[in-house]
Design a protein around this motif. Sequence first.
Motif, PDB file in Angstrom:
ATOM      1  N   VAL A 198       0.962  -1.252  -0.028  1.00  0.00           N
ATOM      2  CA  VAL A 198      -0.073   0.038  -0.018  1.00  0.00           C
ATOM      3  C   VAL A 198       0.911   1.346   0.055  1.00  0.00           C
ATOM      4  N   MET A 199       0.594   1.995  -1.139  1.00  0.00           N
ATOM      5  CA  MET A 199       1.546   3.456  -0.938  1.00  0.00           C
ATOM      6  C   MET A 199       0.573   4.611  -0.670  1.00  0.00           C
ATOM      7  N   ALA A 200       1.400   5.525  -0.053  1.00  0.00           N
ATOM      8  CA  ALA A 200       0.564   6.894   0.406  1.00  0.00           C
ATOM      9  C   ALA A 200       1.495   7.930   0.286  1.00  0.00           C
ATOM     10  N   TRP A 201       0.909   9.120   0.380  1.00  0.00           N
ATOM     11  CA  TRP A 201       1.831  10.435   0.287  1.00  0.00           C
ATOM     12  C   TRP A 201       1.118  11.066   1.656  1.00  0.00           C
ATOM     13  N   PHE A 202       2.007  11.672   2.288  1.00  0.00           N
ATOM     14  CA  PHE A 202       1.846  12.609   3.474  1.00  0.00           C
ATOM     15  C   PHE A 202       2.426  14.086   3.211  1.00  0.00           C
ATOM     16  N   ILE A 228      -3.232   4.571  -2.044  1.00  0.00           N
ATOM     17  CA  ILE A 228      -3.680   3.761  -2.818  1.00  0.00           C
ATOM     18  C   ILE A 228      -3.702   2.127  -2.702  1.00  0.00           C
ATOM     19  N   ARG A 229      -4.479   1.546  -2.603  1.00  0.00           N
ATOM     20  CA  ARG A 229      -4.269  -0.217  -2.418  1.00  0.00           C
ATOM     21  C   ARG A 229      -3.382  -0.788  -3.480  1.00  0.00           C
ATOM     22  N   THR A 230      -3.235  -2.031  -3.248  1.00  0.00           N
ATOM     23  CA  THR A 230      -2.487  -2.848  -4.162  1.00  0.00           C
ATOM     24  C   THR A 230      -3.174  -3.430  -5.328  1.00  0.00           C
ATOM     25  N   THR A 231      -3.775  -4.666  -5.246  1.00  0.00           N
ATOM     26  CA  THR A 231      -4.574  -5.098  -6.381  1.00  0.00           C
ATOM     27  C   THR A 231      -5.550  -4.218  -6.898  1.00  0.00           C
ATOM     28  N   THR A 232      -6.597  -3.881  -6.055  1.00  0.00           N
ATOM     29  CA  THR A 232      -7.874  -3.036  -6.420  1.00  0.00           C
ATOM     30  C   THR A 232      -7.613  -1.713  -6.952  1.00  0.00           C
ATOM     31  N   ASN A 233      -6.396  -1.033  -6.472  1.00  0.00           N
ATOM     32  CA  ASN A 233      -5.794   0.011  -6.854  1.00  0.00           C
ATOM     33  C   ASN A 233      -7.088   1.349  -6.255  1.00  0.00           C
ATOM     34  N   TYR A 234      -7.691   0.937  -5.253  1.00  0.00           N
ATOM     35  CA  TYR A 234      -8.532   1.768  -4.634  1.00  0.00           C
ATOM     36  C   TYR A 234      -7.905   2.886  -4.006  1.00  0.00           C
ATOM     37  N   ALA A 235      -8.417   4.213  -4.132  1.00  0.00           N
ATOM     38  CA  ALA A 235      -7.644   5.355  -3.656  1.00  0.00           C
ATOM     39  C   ALA A 235      -8.576   6.040  -2.565  1.00  0.00           C
ATOM     40  N   TYR A 236      -7.803   6.629  -1.549  1.00  0.00           N
ATOM     41  CA  TYR A 236      -8.315   7.307  -0.338  1.00  0.00           C
ATOM     42  C   TYR A 236      -7.528   8.709  -0.693  1.00  0.00           C
ATOM     43  N   TYR A 237      -8.430   9.817  -0.321  1.00  0.00           N
ATOM     44  CA  TYR A 237      -7.888  11.181  -0.263  1.00  0.00           C
ATOM     45  C   TYR A 237      -8.214  12.151   0.990  1.00  0.00           C
ATOM     46  N   LYS A 255      -9.040  16.381  -2.315  1.00  0.00           N
ATOM     47  CA  LYS A 255      -9.943  15.537  -2.971  1.00  0.00           C
ATOM     48  C   LYS A 255     -10.323  16.606  -4.396  1.00  0.00           C
ATOM     49  N   GLY A 256     -10.319  16.002  -5.570  1.00  0.00           N
ATOM     50  CA  GLY A 256     -10.860  16.543  -6.644  1.00  0.00           C
ATOM     51  C   GLY A 256      -9.706  17.457  -7.378  1.00  0.00           C
ATOM     52  N   ARG A 257      -8.514  17.707  -6.579  1.00  0.00           N
ATOM     53  CA  ARG A 257      -7.140  18.418  -7.415  1.00  0.00           C
ATOM     54  C   ARG A 257      -6.165  17.278  -7.566  1.00  0.00           C
TER      55      ARG A 257
END
Length: 123
Positions: free
Chosen positions: A33-37, A51-60, A65-67
């Motif tokens: 799982v990769m992230a930015w802080f 961003i998750r691994t296999t699903t590539n689901y993203a959190y913001y 968000k939106g940018r």
Amino acid sequence: QVQLVESGGGLVQPGASLRLSCAASGRTSRQYVMAWFRQAPSKEREFVAAIRTTTNYAYYADSVKGRFTISRDNVKNTVSLQMNSLKPDDTAIYYCAANAVYQGQRRLDYNYWGPGTQVTVSS
């Protein structure tokens, strides 16, 4: 062990775009799982995106968000953060982070960290 190195930071004007990249090396045979802080002067380090691994689901974070858009390339072992419509409040050191599983958006949820790259938004 996984080593992370960020690149792409710089000085831009408000409203401009910037793309950050993070390259992972070392034990990359598995996906993380990769992230930015980011951390602004005199402020706590805060979550930006993950961003998750296999699903590539993203959190913001709501503030981006939106940018901002996070993406990953599992072949090249990289994760990117496309930042559009930048604001002075986005000024911070941006850190790439990784963890074996998704546990949340807290700093302690990530075991591996890059040294950071400076992003300055100013006219």
